[in-house]
Motif scaffolding. Structure first.
Motif, PDB file in Angstrom:
ATOM      1  N   ALA A  95     -30.068  -4.827 -68.189  1.00 14.42           N
ATOM      2  CA  ALA A  95     -28.861  -4.264 -68.799  1.00 14.42           C
ATOM      3  C   ALA A  95     -27.650  -4.340 -67.863  1.00 14.42           C
ATOM      4  O   ALA A  95     -26.520  -4.468 -68.317  1.00 14.42           O
ATOM      5  CB  ALA A  95     -29.103  -2.820 -69.217  1.00 14.42           C
ATOM      6  N   ASP A  96     -27.895  -4.268 -66.569  1.00 12.93           N
ATOM      7  CA  ASP A  96     -26.783  -4.243 -65.620  1.00 12.93           C
ATOM      8  C   ASP A  96     -26.614  -5.551 -64.858  1.00 12.93           C
ATOM      9  O   ASP A  96     -25.701  -5.683 -64.062  1.00 12.93           O
ATOM     10  CB  ASP A  96     -26.995  -3.114 -64.589  1.00 12.93           C
ATOM     11  CG  ASP A  96     -27.141  -1.765 -65.256  1.00 12.93           C
ATOM     12  OD1 ASP A  96     -26.389  -1.510 -66.211  1.00 12.93           O
ATOM     13  OD2 ASP A  96     -28.007  -0.983 -64.840  1.00 12.93           O
ATOM     14  N   ASN A  97     -27.522  -6.487 -65.056  1.00 11.35           N
ATOM     15  CA  ASN A  97     -27.507  -7.715 -64.255  1.00 11.35           C
ATOM     16  C   ASN A  97     -27.720  -8.936 -65.148  1.00 11.35           C
ATOM     17  O   ASN A  97     -28.826  -9.170 -65.634  1.00 11.35           O
ATOM     18  CB  ASN A  97     -28.610  -7.668 -63.189  1.00 11.35           C
ATOM     19  CG  ASN A  97     -28.418  -6.519 -62.204  1.00 11.35           C
ATOM     20  OD1 ASN A  97     -27.673  -6.635 -61.245  1.00 11.35           O
ATOM     21  ND2 ASN A  97     -29.064  -5.400 -62.479  1.00 11.35           N
ATOM     22  N   GLY A  98     -26.662  -9.702 -65.326  1.00 11.47           N
ATOM     23  CA  GLY A  98     -26.733 -10.873 -66.194  1.00 11.47           C
ATOM     24  C   GLY A  98     -27.817 -11.857 -65.789  1.00 11.47           C
ATOM     25  O   GLY A  98     -28.515 -12.411 -66.630  1.00 11.47           O
ATOM     26  N   TRP A  99     -27.981 -12.057 -64.475  1.00  9.65           N
ATOM     27  CA  TRP A  99     -28.992 -13.028 -64.019  1.00  9.65           C
ATOM     28  C   TRP A  99     -30.388 -12.595 -64.448  1.00  9.65           C
ATOM     29  O   TRP A  99     -31.244 -13.432 -64.749  1.00  9.65           O
ATOM     30  CB  TRP A  99     -28.926 -13.225 -62.501  1.00  9.65           C
ATOM     31  CG  TRP A  99     -29.263 -11.988 -61.710  1.00  9.65           C
ATOM     32  CD1 TRP A  99     -28.388 -11.062 -61.228  1.00  9.65           C
ATOM     33  CD2 TRP A  99     -30.562 -11.506 -61.349  1.00  9.65           C
ATOM     34  NE1 TRP A  99     -29.055 -10.040 -60.591  1.00  9.65           N
ATOM     35  CE2 TRP A  99     -30.393 -10.293 -60.651  1.00  9.65           C
ATOM     36  CE3 TRP A  99     -31.862 -11.982 -61.551  1.00  9.65           C
ATOM     37  CZ2 TRP A  99     -31.459  -9.544 -60.156  1.00  9.65           C
ATOM     38  CZ3 TRP A  99     -32.931 -11.233 -61.054  1.00  9.65           C
ATOM     39  CH2 TRP A  99     -32.724 -10.030 -60.367  1.00  9.65           C
ATOM     40  N   ALA A 100     -30.617 -11.258 -64.468  1.00  6.24           N
ATOM     41  CA  ALA A 100     -31.945 -10.763 -64.856  1.00  6.24           C
ATOM     42  C   ALA A 100     -32.174 -10.972 -66.349  1.00  6.24           C
ATOM     43  O   ALA A 100     -33.272 -11.323 -66.779  1.00  6.24           O
ATOM     44  CB  ALA A 100     -32.091  -9.290 -64.490  1.00  6.24           C
ATOM     45  N   GLN A 101     -31.122 -10.784 -67.133  1.00  2.00           N
ATOM     46  CA  GLN A 101     -31.231 -11.056 -68.570  1.00  2.00           C
ATOM     47  C   GLN A 101     -31.523 -12.539 -68.810  1.00  2.00           C
ATOM     48  O   GLN A 101     -32.364 -12.890 -69.638  1.00  2.00           O
ATOM     49  CB  GLN A 101     -29.939 -10.642 -69.286  1.00  2.00           C
ATOM     50  CG  GLN A 101     -29.972 -10.849 -70.800  1.00  2.00           C
ATOM     51  CD  GLN A 101     -30.978  -9.918 -71.489  1.00  2.00           C
ATOM     52  OE1 GLN A 101     -30.914  -8.708 -71.353  1.00  2.00           O
ATOM     53  NE2 GLN A 101     -31.934 -10.495 -72.204  1.00  2.00           N
ATOM     54  N   ASP A 102     -30.839 -13.385 -68.057  1.00  2.00           N
ATOM     55  CA  ASP A 102     -31.082 -14.833 -68.179  1.00  2.00           C
ATOM     56  C   ASP A 102     -32.535 -15.160 -67.836  1.00  2.00           C
ATOM     57  O   ASP A 102     -33.188 -15.951 -68.515  1.00  2.00           O
ATOM     58  CB  ASP A 102     -30.165 -15.624 -67.240  1.00  2.00           C
ATOM     59  CG  ASP A 102     -28.708 -15.543 -67.682  1.00  2.00           C
ATOM     60  OD1 ASP A 102     -28.464 -15.121 -68.822  1.00  2.00           O
ATOM     61  OD2 ASP A 102     -27.831 -15.889 -66.866  1.00  2.00           O
ATOM     62  N   ALA A 103     -33.024 -14.544 -66.758  1.00  2.00           N
ATOM     63  CA  ALA A 103     -34.401 -14.807 -66.332  1.00  2.00           C
ATOM     64  C   ALA A 103     -35.389 -14.326 -67.393  1.00  2.00           C
ATOM     65  O   ALA A 103     -36.377 -14.986 -67.697  1.00  2.00           O
ATOM     66  CB  ALA A 103     -34.686 -14.116 -64.999  1.00  2.00           C
ATOM     67  N   LEU A 104     -35.079 -13.170 -67.973  1.00  2.00           N
ATOM     68  CA  LEU A 104     -35.943 -12.605 -69.003  1.00  2.00           C
ATOM     69  C   LEU A 104     -36.006 -13.512 -70.230  1.00  2.00           C
ATOM     70  O   LEU A 104     -37.033 -13.620 -70.895  1.00  2.00           O
ATOM     71  CB  LEU A 104     -35.395 -11.231 -69.401  1.00  2.00           C
ATOM     72  CG  LEU A 104     -36.343 -10.171 -69.948  1.00  2.00           C
ATOM     73  CD1 LEU A 104     -37.572  -9.982 -69.075  1.00  2.00           C
ATOM     74  CD2 LEU A 104     -35.597  -8.851 -70.101  1.00  2.00           C
ATOM     75  N   ASP A 105     -34.899 -14.181 -70.515  1.00  2.00           N
ATOM     76  CA  ASP A 105     -34.891 -15.116 -71.642  1.00  2.00           C
ATOM     77  C   ASP A 105     -35.732 -16.360 -71.343  1.00  2.00           C
ATOM     78  O   ASP A 105     -36.217 -17.014 -72.258  1.00  2.00           O
ATOM     79  CB  ASP A 105     -33.454 -15.559 -71.970  1.00  2.00           C
ATOM     80  CG  ASP A 105     -32.652 -14.414 -72.576  1.00  2.00           C
ATOM     81  OD1 ASP A 105     -33.265 -13.472 -73.100  1.00  2.00           O
ATOM     82  OD2 ASP A 105     -31.408 -14.471 -72.516  1.00  2.00           O
ATOM     83  N   MET A 106     -35.887 -16.681 -70.059  1.00  2.00           N
ATOM     84  CA  MET A 106     -36.614 -17.897 -69.682  1.00  2.00           C
ATOM     85  C   MET A 106     -38.079 -17.666 -69.369  1.00  2.00           C
ATOM     86  O   MET A 106     -38.901 -18.555 -69.508  1.00  2.00           O
ATOM     87  CB  MET A 106     -35.981 -18.522 -68.430  1.00  2.00           C
ATOM     88  CG  MET A 106     -34.713 -19.290 -68.695  1.00  2.00           C
ATOM     89  SD  MET A 106     -34.218 -20.193 -67.213  1.00  2.00           S
ATOM     90  CE  MET A 106     -33.854 -18.864 -66.072  1.00  2.00           C
ATOM     91  N   ILE A 107     -38.405 -16.453 -68.927  1.00  3.16           N
ATOM     92  CA  ILE A 107     -39.771 -16.196 -68.440  1.00  3.16           C
ATOM     93  C   ILE A 107     -40.766 -16.469 -69.566  1.00  3.16           C
ATOM     94  O   ILE A 107     -40.480 -16.202 -70.733  1.00  3.16           O
ATOM     95  CB  ILE A 107     -39.915 -14.745 -67.915  1.00  3.16           C
ATOM     96  CG1 ILE A 107     -41.210 -14.560 -67.138  1.00  3.16           C
ATOM     97  CG2 ILE A 107     -39.816 -13.727 -69.044  1.00  3.16           C
ATOM     98  CD1 ILE A 107     -41.300 -13.211 -66.411  1.00  3.16           C
ATOM     99  N   TYR A 108     -41.894 -17.057 -69.187  1.00  2.00           N
ATOM    100  CA  TYR A 108     -42.909 -17.359 -70.195  1.00  2.00           C
ATOM    101  C   TYR A 108     -44.205 -16.629 -69.866  1.00  2.00           C
ATOM    102  O   TYR A 108     -44.763 -16.808 -68.783  1.00  2.00           O
ATOM    103  CB  TYR A 108     -43.181 -18.866 -70.280  1.00  2.00           C
ATOM    104  CG  TYR A 108     -44.275 -19.147 -71.268  1.00  2.00           C
ATOM    105  CD1 TYR A 108     -44.006 -19.097 -72.628  1.00  2.00           C
ATOM    106  CD2 TYR A 108     -45.576 -19.378 -70.851  1.00  2.00           C
ATOM    107  CE1 TYR A 108     -45.022 -19.289 -73.554  1.00  2.00           C
ATOM    108  CE2 TYR A 108     -46.590 -19.572 -71.776  1.00  2.00           C
ATOM    109  CZ  TYR A 108     -46.303 -19.528 -73.123  1.00  2.00           C
ATOM    110  OH  TYR A 108     -47.304 -19.698 -74.034  1.00  2.00           O
TER     111      TYR A 108
END
Ligand SMILES: [Zn+2]
Length: 188
Positions: free
Chosen positions: A89-102
């Motif tokens: 919620a506070d870190n765009g890079w973490a959201q991006d990673a969450l979208d990619m993680i498999y």
């Protein structure tokens, strides 16, 4: 072979999250159903302290997840998923990673089950009403989605929300994209 020995071998004697080589110990990834190295990760004290508590997260430390989220070890994937969820919620890079993680289906279920079973955590909406996984909520203001050009409009219904280990965050889908939303911006 003890669990610790098995983990030392698997990890090449380094933290499976951040690759640190000091103060390593075994962390059993909850929920602990059996004692087996597959259910544990080998981790440094810095990572362990932050994984186990809901406060004092140092976001910069967790950039290490950009690498460790690709681990072949399901237990490591589970912890990476949970930490990214807390950070998203506070870190765009973490959201991006969450979208990619498999994660395989079973592993994803494991990653989510403990989040939902954490009884100490209560998620409440902007009116103080308790939220549960699967609820439908409405956004009470326009929200910019970090890491994208998407704006989630006020009044948007978000169905089938998921709870995270952070009481201020829920997960839901807006325009087909999974995002983390602050509970204070929704109502049931
Ligand atoms: Zn570490």
């Amino acid at each position: 072979m003890s669990i610790e020995q098995a983990l030392v071998e698997r990890s090449s004697n380094q933290c499976e999250l951040c690759s640190a080589t000091d103060n390593l110990s075994v962390y059993e990834v909850p929920p602990v159903t059996e004692t087996h190295s597959d259910k544990c990760i080998y981790t440094c004290q810095t990572c362990k302290d932050q994984v186990e508590s809901n406060i004092d997260i140092t976001p910069t430390h967790w950039h290490c997840l950009n690498d460790s989220m690709w681990s072949q070890v399901p237990a490591v994937q589970v912890v990476a998923y949970r930490m990214l969820s807390r950070l998203a919620a506070d870190n765009g890079w973490a959201q991006d990673a969450l979208d990619m993680i498999y994660l395989e289906e079973d592993t994803l279920a494991w990653a989510k089950v403990a989040l939902a079973e954490d009884d100490d955590i209560k998620h409440v909406d902007s009116n103080g009403v308790i939220l549960q996984a699967g609820d439908t909520v409405t956004l009470i203001k326009d929200l910019d989605v970090k890491g994208s050009s998407l704006t989630a409009k006020r009044g948007t219904a978000v169905r089938n929300i998921g709870l995270t280990s952070n009481p201020e965050h829920i997960e839901g889908r807006v325009d087909g994209q999974r995002i983390v939303i602050l509970t204070k911006f929704v109502k049931k």
